[in-house]
Design an enzyme around this catalytic site. Sequence first.
Site, short mmCIF file in Angstrom:
data_model
loop_
_atom_site.label_atom_id
_atom_site.label_comp_id
_atom_site.label_asym_id
_atom_site.label_seq_id
_atom_site.Cartn_x
_atom_site.Cartn_y
_atom_site.Cartn_z
N ARG A 119 0.81 -1.23 0.00
CA ARG A 119 0.00 0.00 0.00
C ARG A 119 0.84 1.27 0.00
O ARG A 119 0.29 2.38 0.00
CB ARG A 119 -0.97 -0.01 1.18
CG ARG A 119 -2.07 -1.05 1.00
CD ARG A 119 -3.22 -0.87 1.98
NE ARG A 119 -2.85 -0.27 3.25
CZ ARG A 119 -2.77 -0.92 4.41
NH1 ARG A 119 -3.07 -2.20 4.49
NH2 ARG A 119 -2.42 -0.29 5.51
N ASN A 120 2.17 1.14 0.00
CA ASN A 120 3.00 2.32 -0.10
C ASN A 120 2.85 2.88 -1.51
O ASN A 120 2.88 2.15 -2.48
CB ASN A 120 4.46 1.99 0.21
CG ASN A 120 5.28 3.24 0.42
OD1 ASN A 120 5.39 4.09 -0.45
ND2 ASN A 120 5.87 3.35 1.61
N ARG A 121 2.67 4.20 -1.61
CA ARG A 121 2.42 4.82 -2.91
C ARG A 121 3.69 5.26 -3.62
O ARG A 121 3.63 5.92 -4.66
CB ARG A 121 1.50 6.05 -2.72
CG ARG A 121 0.03 5.75 -2.57
CD ARG A 121 -0.42 5.35 -1.19
NE ARG A 121 0.12 6.11 -0.07
CZ ARG A 121 -0.40 7.22 0.44
NH1 ARG A 121 -1.49 7.71 -0.03
NH2 ARG A 121 0.17 7.80 1.48
#
Length: 184
Positions: A52-54
């Site tokens: 979920r890290n962008r």
Amino acid sequence: MRDIHASGDTVTNPTLCIGLPAQVSAGCRVLVLGSMPGVASLHAAQYYAHPRNRFWPLMSALTGINAGLSYVDRLQALQSAGVGLWDVIGQCERRGSLDAAIVRGSEVPNAVADLVGQLPALAAVACNGATAHAAFVRYILPVLGERAASLSVWSLPSTSPANAAWPLPRLQVAWQPVADVLAG
């Protein structure tokens, strides 16, 4: 290891975290510095490995690299675009993945100033989050000497999933200076 406090709460003892090596080419124009990789990244031995890290979608939007490539190919594409990766903190004690869980006083900085001295094309340092920026100011800036005057240093909003208030489009606007330096 877990401790049980008198209140009955279970608290995880801090874990010694040792960071990842710098991923930087000689033509680096923007050095992105995190604080310390999270547990998922350390476990995978890959920068920004949490699903979920962008970071990778953001770099795709800013530089045109394909975020769907293998990790090795993404690193190569990022370096070809003029972006390098590392962290300000090379070692620390931390409970979990959050920057707020870093045990103050346990930080050992990476040799970022030495690296900066070896990168004549470097124009900017992009700190991924407030903790990275604060550590940069505390540990690196004082030893950069005259080189500091020739660098732009930005405190940019974190790409971490913990920073949910910043969706990808908002991050892209805030991180636009990275693309501007690379285009110039």
